[in-house]
Design a protein around this motif. Structure first.
Motif, short mmCIF file in Angstrom:
data_model
loop_
_atom_site.label_atom_id
_atom_site.label_comp_id
_atom_site.label_asym_id
_atom_site.label_seq_id
_atom_site.Cartn_x
_atom_site.Cartn_y
_atom_site.Cartn_z
N PRO A 232 0.83 -1.21 0.00
CA PRO A 232 0.00 0.00 0.00
C PRO A 232 0.87 1.26 0.00
CG PRO A 232 -0.71 -1.55 1.70
CD PRO A 232 0.60 -2.06 1.18
N ASP A 233 0.33 2.33 -0.58
CA ASP A 233 1.03 3.62 -0.66
C ASP A 233 0.21 4.67 0.09
OD1 ASP A 233 2.45 5.90 -1.34
OD2 ASP A 233 1.66 5.98 -3.39
N PRO A 234 0.33 4.72 1.42
CA PRO A 234 -0.50 5.65 2.19
C PRO A 234 -0.11 7.11 2.01
CG PRO A 234 1.11 4.59 3.62
CD PRO A 234 1.23 3.92 2.28
N PHE A 235 1.03 7.37 1.38
CA PHE A 235 1.51 8.74 1.24
C PHE A 235 1.23 9.35 -0.13
CE2 PHE A 235 4.27 6.33 4.12
CZ PHE A 235 4.17 7.08 5.28
N GLY A 236 0.73 8.55 -1.06
CA GLY A 236 0.52 9.06 -2.41
C GLY A 236 1.81 9.35 -3.14
N TRP A 237 2.81 8.52 -2.90
CA TRP A 237 4.13 8.75 -3.48
C TRP A 237 4.24 8.32 -4.94
CZ3 TRP A 237 7.19 6.49 1.28
CH2 TRP A 237 7.34 7.51 2.24
N VAL A 238 3.53 7.25 -5.33
CA VAL A 238 3.75 6.73 -6.67
C VAL A 238 2.89 7.47 -7.69
CG1 VAL A 238 4.49 4.44 -5.94
CG2 VAL A 238 2.07 4.87 -6.36
N VAL A 239 3.45 7.63 -8.87
CA VAL A 239 2.78 8.27 -9.99
C VAL A 239 2.71 7.26 -11.13
CG1 VAL A 239 2.92 10.11 -11.72
CG2 VAL A 239 3.60 10.57 -9.34
N GLU A 240 1.49 6.95 -11.56
CA GLU A 240 1.33 5.99 -12.65
C GLU A 240 1.55 6.68 -13.99
OE1 GLU A 240 -1.78 2.60 -14.35
OE2 GLU A 240 -2.16 3.59 -12.42
N VAL A 241 2.29 6.00 -14.86
CA VAL A 241 2.56 6.53 -16.19
C VAL A 241 1.73 5.73 -17.20
CG1 VAL A 241 4.32 6.94 -17.95
CG2 VAL A 241 4.91 7.13 -15.52
N ASP A 242 0.75 6.40 -17.79
CA ASP A 242 -0.04 5.78 -18.84
C ASP A 242 -0.49 6.88 -19.80
OD1 ASP A 242 -2.08 7.10 -17.51
OD2 ASP A 242 -2.91 5.29 -16.63
N GLN A 243 -1.19 6.51 -20.83
CA GLN A 243 -1.59 7.49 -21.84
C GLN A 243 -2.49 8.56 -21.24
OE1 GLN A 243 -0.41 7.92 -24.73
NE2 GLN A 243 0.68 5.99 -25.05
#
Length: 363
Positions: free
Chosen positions: A347-358
Motif C-alpha cells: 500500500p502507498d499511504p503517502f501518495g508517493w507513486v505516480v502511474e505513467v499511462d496514456q
C-alpha cells in the motif's frame, strides 16, 4: 505549464534488449532520449524526443572546462499487472532546479520535464525489466554548451534525459556492505556545492573511493570538511544509525544532499512510531555507542540501492562490525516497504507513486 509541444522522432533501428540477469547498473541504454535547449534571451525551447545518439559539442563547450552541470537519478517500475510507476518524481525535478540555482543554470519548467519524462518512458516502456530487483533507471542532466573559454555562467545549455534498464546497484544486494570512514580527503563543506547534485562533488570523491576499493570496502563515509569529526553521508547514499532504539541521521547542513529516499525513510519511521531524529552526529558518538553495545543497525539510503544495510565500518584502524554483520530488522522492513510501494505490491499511504499511462500524458 509553458505550452510547448514535445516533438517526437522515433528510432528506425531498435537495439536488442538484454536479459535481466545481465543488466548490471548504468551500462545499457534504451532507444530514445529527451533533449531540450536553452539560449539566453529565448529561454528553454525545442523540447524533443529523439533516437539515442552521441552528442555533438564544440570542444570549447563550457561543461568541459568549468564543470557547469547538474543531474538527477530516479527509477520507473513495472507492476505485476503491467502498470508503470514512478516514485516521487516531482521531488527529483524540484531538487534538480535547486541544483540549477547553485550552479547558475536557468530553471526549467518542472511540469514540462515530467511530461517529457512520461512520454519518453511510454515510448521505451518495453525496456523496463520485470525481474525482481530490476528497474528502469532515469538520468536527467543539464550541461553548459556555450563555446567560450572564460569563467562565467554559460549562455547556452542542454537538458537531456536518458534511460537505462538496471539490476542491483551493489552486487551484495540487500546484504550488508562494508564502509571505510574517510579521515584524509574532503568532499564538500557548507557553502560549497555539497547539497547540489553536480558532477564535481563526485569527481572529488573518486580518490577516496579508489583507496576504499583497494581495501575491499564498498563505499566511503564522509566526515565534515572542517573538523573531520561529524558524519555527513556515504558516497552514493545518505546514512542512518539505530542507536539504543532511536534512528538518527545527520541533519541537512548545506553540504549534505537532500535525498528523496532519505525523506521517505524519515516519513515511514514516523508513520510506524519509530523514534527518529535529524541532528549532528559525530563518528565518536557512533563509536562509543558501538563499544557500549547500543549501535544496533546502520544503513544507507538512495535511489540506486534504496536501502543498503551496513555491516561494518573501518575507522582509525579498527573494524566496527554491526549486528554481527547481518541485515537489521529496520533495514529489512524499510527495504520491503519502499520497494513494495515502488513496484505496487505494498500500500502507498503517502501518495508517493505516480502511474505513467496514456491518460497521464497531456495531449
Amino acid at each position: 505549464m509553458t505550452e510547448q509541444t514535445i516533438q517526437v522522432q522515433l528510432s528506425t533501428e531498435k537495439k536488442q534488449k538484454p536479459v535481466s540477469d545481465q543488466l548490471g547498473f548504468g551500462k545499457i541504454f534504451t532507444d530514445h532520449m529527451f533533449v531540450m535547449d536553452y539560449t539566453a534571451g529565448k529561454g528553454w525551447h525545442d523540447p524533443r524526443i529523439i533516437p539515442y545518439q552521441p552528442l555533438m559539442l564544440d570542444p570549447a563547450s563550457m561543461i568541459f572546462h568549468y564543470g557547469q552541470t547538474v543531474f538527477e537519478g530516479l527509477k520507473a517500475y513495472v507492476t505485476n499487472d503491467n502498470r508503470i510507476l514512478l516514485f516521487r518524481p516531482e521531488r527529483n525535478m524540484q531538487r534538480l532546479n535547486r541544483s540549477n540555482d547553485r550552479l547558475c543554470i536557468p530553471a526549467f519548467d518542472e511540469e514540462l520535464a515530467l511530461e517529457a519524462l512520461k512520454q519518453l518512458i511510454l515510448i521505451d516502456k518495453e525496456w523496463i525489466p520485470k525481474a525482481e530487483g530490476t528497474s528502469l533507471y532515469i538520468r536527467p542532466f543539464i550541461i553548459a554548451t556555450e563555446p567560450f573559454l572564460g569563467v562565467h555562467a554559460s549562455s547556452r545549455y542542454q537538458f537531456i534525459i536518458i534511460l537505462s534498464p538496471v539490476g542491483l546497484y551493489y552486487k551484495e544486494g540487500i546484504q550488508p556492505v562494508k564502509i571505510l570512514v574517510e579521515n584524509e580527503y574532503v568532499r564538500a563543506v557548507a557553502g560549497g556545492t555539497g547539497e547540489a547534485k553536480t558532477a564535481g562533488n563526485y569527481a572529488s570523491s573518486l580518490k577516496a573511493q579508489e583507496v576504499a576499493s583497494q581495501k575491499e570496502y564498498s563505499q566511503v563515509l564522509w566526515l565534515d570538511g572542517v573538523e573531520k569529526k561529524y558524519i555527513e553521508e556515504v558516497g552514493s547514499m545518505n546514512v542512518f544509525f539505530k542507536i539504543n532504539g532511536e534512528v538518527v541521521t545527520p541533519a541537512l547542513n548545506g553540504s549534505i544532499l537532500e535525498g528523496v529516499t532519505r525523506n521517505s525513510v524519515i516519513q515511514l519511521l514516523k508513520h510506524w512510531g519509530v523514534p527518529v531524529s535529524e541532528r549532528r552526529v559525530s563518528m565518536q558518538e557512533v563509536y562509543d555507542a558501538y563499544k557500549a553495545g547500543q549501535l544496533e543497525e546502520a544503513f544507507g539510503t538512495g535511489t540506486a540501492a534504496v536501502i543498503s544495510p551496513i555491516g561494518e565500518f573501518f575507522w582509525k584502524d579498527e573494524k566496527l562490525v554491526i549486528n554481527e554483520g547481518e541485515t537489521g530488522e529496520i533495514s529489512k522492513r524499510l527495504y520491503k516497504t519502499i520497494t513494495g510501494i515502488q513496484n505496487g505490491t505494498e500500500p502507498d499511504p503517502f501518495g508517493w507513486v505516480v502511474e505513467v499511462d496514456q491518460k497521464s500524458v497531456a495531449k
